[in-house]
Write a protein that holds these residues in place. Structure first.
Motif, mmCIF file in Angstrom:
data_model
loop_
_atom_site.group_PDB
_atom_site.id
_atom_site.type_symbol
_atom_site.label_atom_id
_atom_site.label_comp_id
_atom_site.label_asym_id
_atom_site.label_seq_id
_atom_site.Cartn_x
_atom_site.Cartn_y
_atom_site.Cartn_z
ATOM 1 N N SER A 181 0.817 -1.211 0.000
ATOM 2 C CA SER A 181 0.000 0.000 0.000
ATOM 3 C C SER A 181 0.846 1.253 0.000
ATOM 4 O O SER A 181 0.346 2.339 -0.281
ATOM 5 N N SER A 204 -1.526 3.681 -6.833
ATOM 6 C CA SER A 204 -2.584 3.762 -5.870
ATOM 7 C C SER A 204 -3.874 4.266 -6.447
ATOM 8 O O SER A 204 -4.122 4.073 -7.588
ATOM 9 N N TYR A 211 -8.556 1.909 1.944
ATOM 10 C CA TYR A 211 -7.513 2.251 0.984
ATOM 11 C C TYR A 211 -7.713 3.692 0.541
ATOM 12 O O TYR A 211 -8.637 3.987 -0.212
ATOM 13 N N TYR A 217 -12.924 1.535 0.612
ATOM 14 C CA TYR A 217 -12.556 0.122 0.508
ATOM 15 C C TYR A 217 -12.151 -0.301 -0.899
ATOM 16 O O TYR A 217 -11.587 -1.378 -1.071
ATOM 17 N N GLN A 220 -9.316 -1.493 -7.574
ATOM 18 C CA GLN A 220 -8.206 -1.676 -6.651
ATOM 19 C C GLN A 220 -8.738 -1.797 -5.222
ATOM 20 O O GLN A 220 -9.594 -1.016 -4.802
ATOM 21 N N GLN A 263 -7.524 -3.483 -1.015
ATOM 22 C CA GLN A 263 -6.383 -3.835 -0.188
ATOM 23 C C GLN A 263 -6.753 -4.823 0.909
ATOM 24 O O GLN A 263 -7.776 -4.686 1.563
ATOM 25 N N LEU A 298 -1.893 -4.327 -1.974
ATOM 26 C CA LEU A 298 -2.812 -3.765 -2.954
ATOM 27 C C LEU A 298 -3.052 -4.743 -4.090
ATOM 28 O O LEU A 298 -2.112 -5.312 -4.644
#
Length: 309
Positions: free
Chosen positions: A53, A58, A240, A244, A292, A294, A299
């Motif tokens: 992460s 990201s 994240y 979520y 995406q 986590q 990730l």
């Protein structure tokens, strides 16, 4: 007397009706004017391999958990409302990491240096190849003079579109979400990868994601993603960047950008198994979705094709 007053009454009624129509026309005009209209990283239709992460790849979403600003437009321009995405980089090297340098200038022509936090970040940057492969989502760094640098992972030859998503924190555009983009060429023999067929399920890193919902072009529609592992519901998704999951979509053919907005509330490391989104995809056709999420500090990025009628 009654007969002589009828024409006057009719004239007054006609004038009143005309005035009402004029007010209505102005009101409608004002309302209408408020909106504008692969084996190597970067070669597959998924994203690059999962990362920690803290890695640069990201996501983005809003200032409240599960919410984000909705940028106007599809991102297929480098300027909007006086704001411009500028860069001297028109080509980037193939087969290795590359640094892309850019700036955002405001209506006064000067580099913007004040940006609002959007899902804990001041800038979200995306790279996608013209065949919708090689998805990257990065948080670049800014120098004091407003010059941004983003470190892209290995790029495959071909045409790439690079998107910058941001919200100015001062000036005329303060509080307005923008998505602007530019294209770059990565020299070399480019091989187009066919877009995978539309599907409602996808596997990534041992997880299975199932999409429920049939969005229609130009209409907001709920979309639900269910996450399972070994046939069992997953309930340990971690927050994240304030939510979520992050869901980005790109349109086949023109790489138009869309950010699907989550509605699931955050409650510690207990996300899942269902993730809810408000999907509003502006045009019909195939969209490549990149989700995406986590777990355990890792990730994961899943990709699937969604057909929108």
């Amino acid at each position: 007397m009654f007969a002589s007053s009828c024409p006057a009454v009719r004239r007054r009624r006609a004038l009143a009706a005309a005035g009402t129509a004029a007010v209505l026309a102005v009101t409608l005009a004002a309302c209408g004017s408020s909106s504008d209209s692969p084996s190597m990283p970067g070669m597959d239709h998924g994203a690059k391999p999962s990362a920690s992460s803290s890695a640069s790849a990201s996501s983005s979403m809003g200032d409240m958990p599960g919410m984000d600003h909705m940028a106007d437009g599809n991102g297929l321009t480098d300027n909007k409302d006086g704001y411009r995405l500028t860069s001297k980089d028109t080509t980037l090297a193939a087969g290795r990491q590359a640094a892309y340098r850019f700036a955002v200038t405001g209506p006064d022509g000067k580099p913007v240096t004040a940006f609002a936090l959007d899902q804990t970040k001041r800038m979200h940057f995306y790279a996608i190849r013209s065949d919708l492969t090689g998805f990257q989502h990065i948080h670049p760094t800014m120098a004091a003079d407003g010059a941004w640098t983003t470190d892209l992972d290995t790029l495959a030859p071909g045409s790439w579109r690079l998107f910058a998503s941001f919200t100015p924190d001062s000036g005329a555009g303060k509080g307005t979400a923008f998505v602007l983009s530019r294209t770059v060429t990565v020299p070399g023999a480019a091989t187009k990868t066919p877009l995978p067929a539309a599907a409602k399920t996808v596997d990534v890193d041992g997880y299975t994601l199932t999409v429920k919902g049939d969005p229609m072009a130009g209409m907001e529609h709920p979309l639900t993603v269910t996450v399972t592992k070994n046939g069992k519901p997953v309930t340990d998704l971690q927050p994240y960047l304030g939510t979520y999951a992050h869901l980005t979509a790109f349109h086949e053919g023109d790489t138009a950008f869309a950010h699907l907005h989550p509605t699931t509330k955050v409650n510690g490391d207990h996300g899942g198994p269902e993730l809810s989104f408000n999907a509003e995809l502006p045009t019909s056709g195939n969209w490549r979705l990149f989700l995406q999420f986590q777990t355990g500090g890792r990730l994961h990025t899943a990709a699937l094709t969604l057909n929108v009628s």
